[in-house]
Write a protein that holds these residues in place. Structure first.
Motif, short mmCIF file in Angstrom:
data_model
loop_
_atom_site.label_atom_id
_atom_site.label_comp_id
_atom_site.label_asym_id
_atom_site.label_seq_id
_atom_site.Cartn_x
_atom_site.Cartn_y
_atom_site.Cartn_z
N THR A 86 12.81 -1.74 -13.42
CA THR A 86 14.07 -0.91 -13.10
C THR A 86 13.40 0.48 -12.59
O THR A 86 12.45 1.05 -13.30
N MET A 87 13.92 1.08 -11.38
CA MET A 87 13.51 2.15 -10.86
C MET A 87 14.47 3.06 -10.66
O MET A 87 15.78 2.73 -10.00
N PHE A 88 14.49 4.41 -10.85
CA PHE A 88 15.38 5.40 -10.41
C PHE A 88 14.72 6.46 -9.75
O PHE A 88 13.64 6.89 -10.06
N LYS A 122 10.13 4.80 -13.71
CA LYS A 122 10.09 3.36 -13.74
C LYS A 122 10.01 2.84 -15.14
O LYS A 122 9.77 3.46 -16.19
N VAL A 123 10.86 2.00 -15.36
CA VAL A 123 11.24 1.24 -16.72
C VAL A 123 10.78 -0.30 -16.82
O VAL A 123 11.59 -0.83 -15.91
N LEU A 124 9.87 -0.51 -17.51
CA LEU A 124 9.71 -1.95 -17.73
C LEU A 124 10.31 -2.79 -18.75
O LEU A 124 10.54 -2.13 -20.03
N PRO A 125 10.74 -4.04 -18.56
CA PRO A 125 11.39 -4.75 -19.71
C PRO A 125 10.37 -4.86 -20.74
O PRO A 125 9.45 -5.25 -20.65
N GLY A 126 10.88 -5.17 -21.96
CA GLY A 126 9.89 -5.48 -23.13
C GLY A 126 9.81 -6.83 -23.32
O GLY A 126 8.65 -7.06 -24.16
N SER A 127 10.20 -7.62 -22.82
CA SER A 127 10.09 -9.03 -22.85
C SER A 127 9.49 -9.51 -21.83
O SER A 127 9.54 -9.10 -20.79
N SER A 128 8.52 -10.93 -21.84
CA SER A 128 7.82 -11.50 -20.91
C SER A 128 7.94 -13.02 -21.08
O SER A 128 8.30 -13.55 -22.21
N GLY A 129 7.21 -13.66 -20.27
CA GLY A 129 7.38 -15.27 -20.58
C GLY A 129 8.33 -15.64 -19.90
O GLY A 129 9.19 -15.11 -19.12
N ILE A 175 6.26 8.26 -20.95
CA ILE A 175 7.17 8.73 -21.73
C ILE A 175 6.90 8.19 -22.96
O ILE A 175 7.03 6.77 -22.89
N PRO A 176 6.65 8.85 -23.94
CA PRO A 176 6.28 7.86 -25.15
C PRO A 176 7.58 7.07 -26.00
O PRO A 176 8.80 7.76 -25.88
N LEU A 177 7.60 5.87 -26.11
CA LEU A 177 8.72 5.22 -26.58
C LEU A 177 8.98 5.49 -27.98
O LEU A 177 8.25 5.82 -28.76
N ILE A 178 10.33 5.31 -28.21
CA ILE A 178 10.89 5.54 -29.79
C ILE A 178 10.44 4.29 -30.50
O ILE A 178 10.85 3.08 -30.00
N ASP A 179 9.83 4.55 -31.49
CA ASP A 179 9.47 3.48 -32.30
C ASP A 179 10.61 2.95 -33.61
O ASP A 179 10.89 4.02 -34.03
N VAL A 200 12.66 -2.33 -24.25
CA VAL A 200 11.97 -1.55 -23.36
C VAL A 200 10.59 -1.41 -23.46
O VAL A 200 9.97 -1.13 -24.69
N GLY A 201 9.89 -1.84 -22.23
CA GLY A 201 8.44 -2.22 -22.39
C GLY A 201 7.56 -0.88 -22.24
O GLY A 201 6.87 -0.42 -23.02
N ALA A 202 7.98 -0.02 -21.20
CA ALA A 202 7.44 1.32 -21.04
C ALA A 202 8.09 2.27 -20.16
O ALA A 202 8.89 1.57 -19.19
#
Length: 362
Positions: free
Chosen positions: A255-257, A265-272, A300-304, A282-284
């Motif tokens: 996803t891009m804004f 840029k936002v990557l999804p957290g799931s794969s496969g 941007i650090p993700l919120i754990d 959210v992946g990154a």
């Protein structure tokens, strides 16, 4: 202890179990009734989820005669509209699963009745409750990107076609667009403040679902398994939207804004094979900007967190019931999401750009 919130569940399929699990984990909440159109199925659900204080019905109107603070609607898509309307007219607050409805007209009707009755109409988009989704929205709303003029979003599974009611147009209304596409739309639109859509030009196909090589129910498959659309909004904003249940590719991209001051840029957290969709992970997140004339990429650090976004969705609904509203994810907002899905299907059928016209609901 606070007042016990009394909940009814309409529809006892797979997603209803997730609702039951979440409600049972919230203090001072009691599921007092379950309805399912198939005789005996509600009672089986009650036993399976150890809801022995609840009553089972095969007519949701009987359930609505009970004293209820709220109702979770977990029926197939085709029944979202009439069960929601019946619940609102019976004076009950409603949590309805996504997609909101099958048609735009149904969604408008649901919102209008909610306004007339003064009851909550809440739509079940649990990815909203991932704190990182909130982080993405905050970055855009605080102006970190400047004016956003282009967004690209979507979720693509290499192989991830469901079956049953999901693949029948008369029950689901649409396929991949309604099932996972609405999540991608909400990610982008909620981040942007739900701008008003104007036009859609779209293409959809079902090359995999209708092929017995790829789907065991190919002879019953009559919805889309892939779609892409260009959507224009007020404010000279364009969204490139794409969704796939199946394809010969590993991903449909990030996803891009794009903004006048920065891009994100936002990557999804799931794969496969079943991954790559916006279901709450959210992946990154990366920010692309210039610093003193130098091209710079900031991570941007993700919120754990360990939150169950589904449970957070139910908690938010219960909180609204206790406090008297408003709806955490109001129908008036998701109406625009539904209008875009409606436009995509119309455009793909007519093979031309179509206007999106949302009636004034007051």
């Amino acid at each position: 202890m606070g007042k016990t919130i009394r909940i009814g569940i309409i529809g006892s399929g797979g997603i209803a179990g997730e609702h039951a699990r979440a409600y049972k984990n919230i203090e001072d909440v009691e599921i007092v009734g379950v309805a399912d159109i198939l005789p005996g199925r509600a009672d089986q659900f009650i036993e399976r989820w150890d809801l022995l204080q609840a009553k089972g019905f095969d007519d949701h109107q009987k359930l609505l005669e009970m004293e209820l603070d709220g109702v979770s609607i977990c029926t197939p898509n085709v029944a979202h509209h009439h069960t929601t309307i019946d619940s609102l007219l019976a004076g009950k607050n409603v949590m309805v699963e996504k997609p909101m409805s099958v048609t735009l007209e149904q969604a408008v009707d649901m919102v209008q009745i909610s306004k007339q009755t003064g009851k909550i109409l809440n739509i079940g988009f649990q990815p909203r409750y991932d704190p990182n989704m909130g982080l993405i929205k905050d970055l855009v709303q605080r102006g970190q990107l400047g004016k956003v003029y282009y967004v690209e979003t979507g979720g693509g599974r290499r192989r991830g076609m469901p079956g049953g009611t999901f693949i029948r147009k008369d029950i689901a209304g649409a396929g991949a667009m309604a099932d996972i596409g609405c999540y991608s739309l909400d990610l982008a639109l909620n981040t942007l403040g739900y701008p008003k859509p104007l036009t859609v030009s779209a293409y959809t196909s079902s090359h995999f679902g209708t092929n017995p090589k790829y789907h065991p129910e190919a002879d019953r498959f009559d919805v889309e398994d892939f779609g892409i659309a260009i959507i224009r909004f007020e404010g000279d904003l364009v969204l490139n939207f794409k969704t796939s249940w199946a394809m010969h590719m590993d991903t449909l991209g990030a996803t891009m804004f794009l903004g006048t001051d920065a891009g994100m840029k936002v990557l999804p957290g799931s794969s496969g094979p079943w991954g790559g969709v916006w279901d709450g992970n959210v992946g990154a997140i990366s920010l692309f900007h210039d610093i003193q004339g130098h091209h710079t990429e900031s991570i941007i650090p993700l919120i754990d967190h360990k939150l169950s976004v589904f449970e957070e969705k139910i908690k938010a609904f219960v909180r609204a019931l206790r406090e008297g509203g408003p709806a955490p994810i109001p129908g008036e907002q998701i109406l625009r999401n539904q209008a875009i899905l409606d436009g995509i299907l119309r455009s793909s059928q007519t093979k031309k750009e179509v206007e999106i016209q949302i009636p004034d609901i007051g």
